[in-house]
Design a protein around this motif. Structure first.
Motif, PDB file in Angstrom:
ATOM      1  N   PRO A   1       0.963  -1.195   0.034  1.00 34.53           N
ATOM      2  CA  PRO A   1       0.009   0.169  -0.153  1.00 34.53           C
ATOM      3  C   PRO A   1       0.809   1.252   0.069  1.00 34.53           C
ATOM      4  CG  PRO A   1      -0.799  -1.678   1.553  1.00 34.53           C
ATOM      5  CD  PRO A   1       0.656  -2.340   1.091  1.00 34.53           C
ATOM      6  N   ALA A   2       1.998   1.255   0.835  1.00 39.99           N
ATOM      7  CA  ALA A   2       2.616   2.651   0.879  1.00 39.99           C
ATOM      8  C   ALA A   2       3.327   2.758  -0.444  1.00 39.99           C
ATOM      9  CB  ALA A   2       3.593   2.547   2.078  1.00 39.99           C
ATOM     10  N   LEU A   3       3.660   1.886  -1.128  1.00 45.46           N
ATOM     11  CA  LEU A   3       4.346   2.117  -2.373  1.00 45.46           C
ATOM     12  C   LEU A   3       3.498   2.334  -3.643  1.00 45.46           C
ATOM     13  CD1 LEU A   3       6.979   2.297  -3.976  1.00 45.46           C
ATOM     14  CD2 LEU A   3       6.527  -0.311  -4.481  1.00 45.46           C
ATOM     15  N   ARG A   4       2.099   1.837  -3.579  1.00 45.65           N
ATOM     16  CA  ARG A   4       1.161   2.381  -4.442  1.00 45.65           C
ATOM     17  C   ARG A   4       0.781   3.400  -4.202  1.00 45.65           C
ATOM     18  NH1 ARG A   4       0.683  -0.878  -8.211  1.00 45.65           N
ATOM     19  NH2 ARG A   4      -1.686  -0.376  -8.717  1.00 45.65           N
ATOM     20  N   ALA A   5       0.781   3.937  -3.058  1.00 45.15           N
ATOM     21  CA  ALA A   5       0.457   5.283  -2.665  1.00 45.15           C
ATOM     22  C   ALA A   5       1.254   6.347  -3.274  1.00 45.15           C
ATOM     23  CB  ALA A   5       0.008   5.562  -1.201  1.00 45.15           C
ATOM     24  N   PHE A   6       2.601   6.148  -3.171  1.00 44.96           N
ATOM     25  CA  PHE A   6       3.629   6.989  -3.706  1.00 44.96           C
ATOM     26  C   PHE A   6       3.637   7.063  -5.272  1.00 44.96           C
ATOM     27  CE2 PHE A   6       8.256   7.395  -5.271  1.00 44.96           C
ATOM     28  CZ  PHE A   6       8.326   8.718  -4.999  1.00 44.96           C
ATOM     29  N   LEU A   7       3.259   5.997  -5.655  1.00 43.53           N
ATOM     30  CA  LEU A   7       3.530   5.572  -7.244  1.00 43.53           C
ATOM     31  C   LEU A   7       2.188   6.476  -7.776  1.00 43.53           C
ATOM     32  CD1 LEU A   7       4.564   1.914  -7.830  1.00 43.53           C
ATOM     33  CD2 LEU A   7       6.038   4.058  -8.180  1.00 43.53           C
ATOM     34  N   GLY A   8       1.059   6.399  -7.071  1.00 37.58           N
ATOM     35  CA  GLY A   8      -0.009   7.041  -7.454  1.00 37.58           C
ATOM     36  C   GLY A   8       0.170   8.629  -7.576  1.00 37.58           C
ATOM     37  N   ASN A   9       1.022   9.184  -6.714  1.00 35.48           N
ATOM     38  CA  ASN A   9       1.092  10.601  -6.762  1.00 35.48           C
ATOM     39  C   ASN A   9       2.211  11.052  -7.689  1.00 35.48           C
ATOM     40  OD1 ASN A   9      -0.661  11.165  -4.914  1.00 35.48           O
ATOM     41  ND2 ASN A   9       0.632  10.598  -3.134  1.00 35.48           N
ATOM     42  N   LEU A  10       2.940  10.148  -8.342  1.00 29.79           N
ATOM     43  CA  LEU A  10       4.111  10.594  -9.015  1.00 29.79           C
ATOM     44  C   LEU A  10       3.583  11.632 -10.033  1.00 29.79           C
ATOM     45  CD1 LEU A  10       6.366   7.338  -9.770  1.00 29.79           C
ATOM     46  CD2 LEU A  10       6.996   9.542  -8.263  1.00 29.79           C
ATOM     47  N   PRO A  11       2.689  11.481 -10.811  1.00 29.58           N
ATOM     48  CA  PRO A  11       2.481  12.597 -11.730  1.00 29.58           C
ATOM     49  C   PRO A  11       2.379  13.967 -11.088  1.00 29.58           C
ATOM     50  CG  PRO A  11       1.037  10.697 -12.203  1.00 29.58           C
ATOM     51  CD  PRO A  11       1.846  10.421 -10.770  1.00 29.58           C
ATOM     52  N   THR A  12       1.965  14.057  -9.922  1.00 29.17           N
ATOM     53  CA  THR A  12       1.965  15.383  -9.342  1.00 29.17           C
ATOM     54  C   THR A  12       3.254  16.041  -9.142  1.00 29.17           C
ATOM     55  OG1 THR A  12      -0.495  15.070  -8.516  1.00 29.17           O
ATOM     56  CG2 THR A  12       0.933  16.592  -7.243  1.00 29.17           C
ATOM     57  N   PHE A  13       4.080  14.813  -8.698  1.00 32.52           N
ATOM     58  CA  PHE A  13       5.527  15.200  -8.165  1.00 32.52           C
ATOM     59  C   PHE A  13       6.540  15.585  -9.121  1.00 32.52           C
ATOM     60  CE2 PHE A  13       3.907  12.966  -4.167  1.00 32.52           C
ATOM     61  CZ  PHE A  13       3.354  13.843  -3.593  1.00 32.52           C
ATOM     62  N   LEU A  14       6.315  14.968 -10.190  1.00 34.91           N
ATOM     63  CA  LEU A  14       7.304  14.795 -11.230  1.00 34.91           C
ATOM     64  C   LEU A  14       7.238  15.640 -12.458  1.00 34.91           C
ATOM     65  CD1 LEU A  14       8.184  10.988 -11.353  1.00 34.91           C
ATOM     66  CD2 LEU A  14       9.137  12.823  -9.966  1.00 34.91           C
ATOM     67  N   GLU A  15       8.472  16.378 -13.177  1.00 31.62           N
ATOM     68  CA  GLU A  15       8.106  17.111 -14.385  1.00 31.62           C
ATOM     69  C   GLU A  15       7.637  16.159 -15.567  1.00 31.62           C
ATOM     70  OE1 GLU A  15      11.977  18.968 -15.286  1.00 31.62           O
ATOM     71  OE2 GLU A  15      11.558  20.290 -13.531  1.00 31.62           O
ATOM     72  N   GLY A  16       7.970  14.833 -15.639  1.00 30.34           N
ATOM     73  CA  GLY A  16       7.401  14.208 -16.717  1.00 30.34           C
ATOM     74  C   GLY A  16       7.485  12.529 -16.142  1.00 30.34           C
ATOM     75  N   PRO A  17       7.191  11.728 -17.056  1.00 30.60           N
ATOM     76  CA  PRO A  17       7.361  10.297 -16.549  1.00 30.60           C
ATOM     77  C   PRO A  17       8.648   9.795 -16.149  1.00 30.60           C
ATOM     78  CG  PRO A  17       6.717  10.456 -18.956  1.00 30.60           C
ATOM     79  CD  PRO A  17       7.037  11.808 -18.452  1.00 30.60           C
ATOM     80  N   PRO A  18       8.741   8.722 -15.096  1.00 29.26           N
ATOM     81  CA  PRO A  18       9.821   8.068 -14.680  1.00 29.26           C
ATOM     82  C   PRO A  18      10.584   7.812 -15.954  1.00 29.26           C
ATOM     83  CG  PRO A  18       8.165   7.590 -13.350  1.00 29.26           C
ATOM     84  CD  PRO A  18       7.650   8.209 -14.618  1.00 29.26           C
ATOM     85  N   GLU A  19      12.008   7.551 -15.951  1.00 27.74           N
ATOM     86  CA  GLU A  19      12.731   6.886 -16.990  1.00 27.74           C
ATOM     87  C   GLU A  19      13.106   5.525 -16.366  1.00 27.74           C
ATOM     88  OE1 GLU A  19      17.065   7.308 -19.244  1.00 27.74           O
ATOM     89  OE2 GLU A  19      16.133   9.085 -18.383  1.00 27.74           O
ATOM     90  N   VAL A  20      12.404   4.500 -16.573  1.00 26.59           N
ATOM     91  CA  VAL A  20      12.760   3.147 -15.773  1.00 26.59           C
ATOM     92  C   VAL A  20      13.236   1.934 -16.864  1.00 26.59           C
ATOM     93  CG1 VAL A  20      11.334   1.492 -14.296  1.00 26.59           C
ATOM     94  CG2 VAL A  20      10.972   3.947 -14.027  1.00 26.59           C
ATOM     95  N   TYR A  21      14.097   1.267 -16.284  1.00 25.78           N
ATOM     96  CA  TYR A  21      14.520  -0.146 -17.046  1.00 25.78           C
ATOM     97  C   TYR A  21      14.361  -0.981 -16.262  1.00 25.78           C
ATOM     98  CZ  TYR A  21      16.478   3.838 -19.708  1.00 25.78           C
ATOM     99  OH  TYR A  21      16.503   5.077 -20.457  1.00 25.78           O
ATOM    100  N   ALA A  22      13.958  -2.219 -16.733  1.00 25.88           N
ATOM    101  CA  ALA A  22      14.060  -3.548 -15.952  1.00 25.88           C
ATOM    102  C   ALA A  22      14.817  -4.622 -16.860  1.00 25.88           C
ATOM    103  CB  ALA A  22      12.734  -4.010 -15.556  1.00 25.88           C
TER     104      ALA A  22
END
Length: 119
Positions: free
Chosen positions: A77-98
């Protein structure tokens, strides 16, 4: 993610950059920092590191024993909540690789002590 990653029996590495909006930089720093120790204590987490770049971006590097361990982490839940707020907090989408790791992942007993590996 590809099937190669989804079905891999070897460790999975995730890494990427987050660029916070200037007005949220401190909040993002706190939120990311608050995730470090709890994430490191999760079953299946092999590494979790947070870096702050000179240009204000945050770089995350994490390694998970398996896709299942990562999925369990992502469902918290804590991670889901943080990820849900990312569009508000970030200038653009995260640059993520796996990616699945092709080099062996040494456990902490076999790893060199910090500061002994030339950079």
């Amino acid at each position: 993610m590809t099937n190669r990653i989804a079905n891999s029996p070897v460790p999975l590495a995730l890494y990427g950059f987050l660029r916070p909006r200037a007005e949220y930089a401190d909040e993002v720093r706190r939120a990311l920092s608050d995730l470090v120790e709890p994430t490191r204590s999760e079953p299946g987490n092999l590494a979790y590191h947070l870096h702050e770049q000179e240009d204000g971006r945050f770089f995350l590097y994490e390694v998970w024993r398996s896709r299942e361990d990562l999925d369990r982490h992502n469902a918290l839940p804590a991670l889901r909540a943080f990820l849900g707020n990312l569009p508000t907090f970030l200038e653009g989408p995260p640059e993520v690789y796996a990616d699945t790791m092709i080099s062996p992942y040494a456990d902490s007993a076999e790893s060199a002590p910090l500061g002994t590996v030339p950079v």
